[in-house]
Design a protein around this motif. Structure first.
Motif, PDB file in Angstrom:
ATOM      1  N   TYR A   1       0.817  -1.213   0.000  1.00 57.23           N
ATOM      2  CA  TYR A   1       0.000   0.000   0.000  1.00 57.23           C
ATOM      3  C   TYR A   1       0.853   1.268   0.000  1.00 57.23           C
ATOM      4  CZ  TYR A   1      -4.418  -2.476   0.478  1.00 57.23           C
ATOM      5  OH  TYR A   1      -5.522  -3.280   0.245  1.00 57.23           O
TER       6      TYR A   1
ATOM      7  N   MET B   1       1.360   3.509   3.326  1.00 59.49           N
ATOM      8  CA  MET B   1       0.208   4.236   3.862  1.00 59.49           C
ATOM      9  C   MET B   1      -0.254   3.573   5.149  1.00 59.49           C
ATOM     10  SD  MET B   1      -3.503   5.048   2.088  1.00 59.49           S
ATOM     11  CE  MET B   1      -3.878   3.309   1.864  1.00 59.49           C
TER      12      MET B   1
ATOM     13  N   PRO C   1      -2.661   2.413   7.956  1.00 56.99           N
ATOM     14  CA  PRO C   1      -4.113   2.206   7.998  1.00 56.99           C
ATOM     15  C   PRO C   1      -4.766   3.135   9.021  1.00 56.99           C
ATOM     16  CG  PRO C   1      -2.990   0.454   9.168  1.00 56.99           C
ATOM     17  CD  PRO C   1      -1.919   1.265   8.497  1.00 56.99           C
ATOM     18  N   SER C   2      -6.033   3.371   8.847  1.00 56.79           N
ATOM     19  CA  SER C   2      -6.778   4.216   9.772  1.00 56.79           C
ATOM     20  C   SER C   2      -8.231   3.769   9.751  1.00 56.79           C
ATOM     21  CB  SER C   2      -6.693   5.693   9.354  1.00 56.79           C
ATOM     22  OG  SER C   2      -7.484   5.936   8.202  1.00 56.79           O
ATOM     23  N   ASN C   3      -9.054   4.471  10.513  1.00 54.57           N
ATOM     24  CA  ASN C   3     -10.483   4.169  10.537  1.00 54.57           C
ATOM     25  C   ASN C   3     -11.103   4.261   9.150  1.00 54.57           C
ATOM     26  OD1 ASN C   3     -13.114   3.749  11.749  1.00 54.57           O
ATOM     27  ND2 ASN C   3     -13.471   5.938  11.490  1.00 54.57           N
ATOM     28  N   HIS C   4     -10.550   5.131   8.299  1.00 54.27           N
ATOM     29  CA  HIS C   4     -11.106   5.337   6.957  1.00 54.27           C
ATOM     30  C   HIS C   4     -10.411   4.505   5.891  1.00 54.27           C
ATOM     31  CE1 HIS C   4     -13.270   8.622   8.789  1.00 54.27           C
ATOM     32  NE2 HIS C   4     -12.131   9.186   9.166  1.00 54.27           N
ATOM     33  N   ARG C   5      -9.325   3.858   6.240  1.00 52.52           N
ATOM     34  CA  ARG C   5      -8.599   3.016   5.277  1.00 52.52           C
ATOM     35  C   ARG C   5      -8.071   1.774   6.011  1.00 52.52           C
ATOM     36  NH1 ARG C   5      -5.915   7.925   6.018  1.00 52.52           N
ATOM     37  NH2 ARG C   5      -3.964   7.730   7.211  1.00 52.52           N
ATOM     38  N   ARG C   6      -9.008   0.919   6.373  1.00 55.59           N
ATOM     39  CA  ARG C   6      -8.683  -0.232   7.212  1.00 55.59           C
ATOM     40  C   ARG C   6      -8.214  -1.420   6.370  1.00 55.59           C
ATOM     41  NH1 ARG C   6     -13.772  -0.626  11.250  1.00 55.59           N
ATOM     42  NH2 ARG C   6     -14.865   0.078   9.402  1.00 55.59           N
ATOM     43  N   TRP C   7      -7.177  -1.204   5.599  1.00 55.52           N
ATOM     44  CA  TRP C   7      -6.671  -2.306   4.788  1.00 55.52           C
ATOM     45  C   TRP C   7      -6.077  -3.407   5.657  1.00 55.52           C
ATOM     46  CZ3 TRP C   7      -1.662  -3.237   5.780  1.00 55.52           C
ATOM     47  CH2 TRP C   7      -0.813  -2.178   6.100  1.00 55.52           C
TER      48      TRP C   7
ATOM     49  N   LYS D   1      -8.803  -5.963   6.398  1.00 57.68           N
ATOM     50  CA  LYS D   1      -9.143  -6.711   5.187  1.00 57.68           C
ATOM     51  C   LYS D   1      -8.055  -7.707   4.821  1.00 57.68           C
ATOM     52  CE  LYS D   1     -10.004  -6.017   0.239  1.00 57.68           C
ATOM     53  NZ  LYS D   1     -10.131  -5.000  -0.839  1.00 57.68           N
TER      54      LYS D   1
ATOM     55  N   TYR E   1       4.041   9.552   2.793  1.00 57.93           N
ATOM     56  CA  TYR E   1       3.412   8.588   1.897  1.00 57.93           C
ATOM     57  C   TYR E   1       3.882   8.892   0.482  1.00 57.93           C
ATOM     58  CZ  TYR E   1      -0.423   6.290  -0.666  1.00 57.93           C
ATOM     59  OH  TYR E   1      -1.174   5.514  -1.529  1.00 57.93           O
TER      60      TYR E   1
END
Length: 273
Positions: A78, A81, A83-89, A92, A202
């Motif tokens: 990624y 980057m 991860p965060s609450n809005h990008r919980r890769w 997944k 990033y």
């Protein structure tokens, strides 16, 4: 040839108290239970110790997923980057997908440790062959029951609770309260330093993502900021105790989050139950 119509019984352990208590609760009820743990390779040392303690009680090995791939692999995929609450890769790629790959297409009963006093969802799969089962909810077991199961079994509470961590998950989980970052620095200064290294530009945009909302760990660890976090947490904790009749024990222990304390929402259930 295996009977594909007979479902497998699978219980996912997170390293948290609820899934640990469920494993204990179900041990003699479902002898052919499979126990799994999705290892990010960034768990707290206490989490790995706790899993060993659970294995000793169960008399059965907990199967570790992600034996070859961990957080750092996907972090590079990624582009660095966080991860965060809005990008919980992280959820997944390190929790959901490994579980579904482990399950395959066979019918599965997936046992989830949601309690009767909780109002949230557990693991939700879109695969038709996976059916969630909630024994604690079905049997009306609440927080005090879970604590009793853990203590009477000798497994006890997760050892990271001894220094104030309130839930399982990666040591740098972005859902931590800021007081938990302070406690991490106290208990595991080397891990705190490792977490700081991820706060780098990033490559796609040059922006610097941070683990906590609007504040880098370098800023958070300044002595005056640490003291302010400690003072604010103690104030919230005392307020929570006053309102204790309407709060769970966990909420009293954690206090009420300040406006900017966490990035938002509840932590991923699959990581913390």
């Amino acid at each position: 040839m295996a009977d594909t119509q007979r479902p497998r019984h699978i219980l996912s352990l997170s390293g948290g108290k609820d899934s640990a208590a469920l494993a204990i609760y179900m041990r003699d009820r479902v002898p052919d239970m499979e126990y799994i743990f999705s290892d990010t390779r960034k768990e707290l040392p206490e989490t790995y110790q706790y899993l060993e303690r659970i294995e000793d009680y169960l008399g059965k090995r907990v199967h570790r997923l992600n034996a070859e791939l961990g957080f750092d692999h996907w972090y590079e995929v990624y582009g660095g980057m966080i991860p965060s609450n809005h990008r919980r890769w992280c959820t997944k790629m390190l929790k959901l997908k490994p579980f579904e790959q482990f399950v395959g297409d066979e019918p599965v009963l997936n046992y989830v440790g949601l309690r009767a006093d909780e109002d949230r969802s557990g693991y939700i799969s879109h695969k038709a062959n996976i059916t969630p089962v909630y024994p604690f909810k079905d049997d009306g077991l609440k927080l005090l029951d879970i604590q009793d199961i853990l203590m009477s079994s000798g497994v006890g509470m997760p050892p990271y609770t001894d220094w104030g961590r309130t839930r399982s998950g990666c040591y740098f989980c972005f859902y931590q309260q800021k007081i938990e970052w302070v406690r991490l620095k106290d208990a595991h200064p080397a891990l705190f330093e490792e977490a700081k290294k991820y706060e780098r530009p990033y490559e796609a945009s040059g922006n610097v993502f941070t683990w906590t909302s609007g504040e880098s760990l370098a800023e958070l660890e300044k002595p005056e900021r640490v003291q302010r976090i400690r003072d604010e947490h103690e104030k919230r904790k005392q307020q929570a105790i006053v309102r204790g009749a309407n709060l769970t024990l966990e909420q009293v222990f954690a206090g009420t989050a300040e406006e900017d304390d966490v990035e938002g929402g509840d932590a991923c259930a699959i990581c913390t139950i």
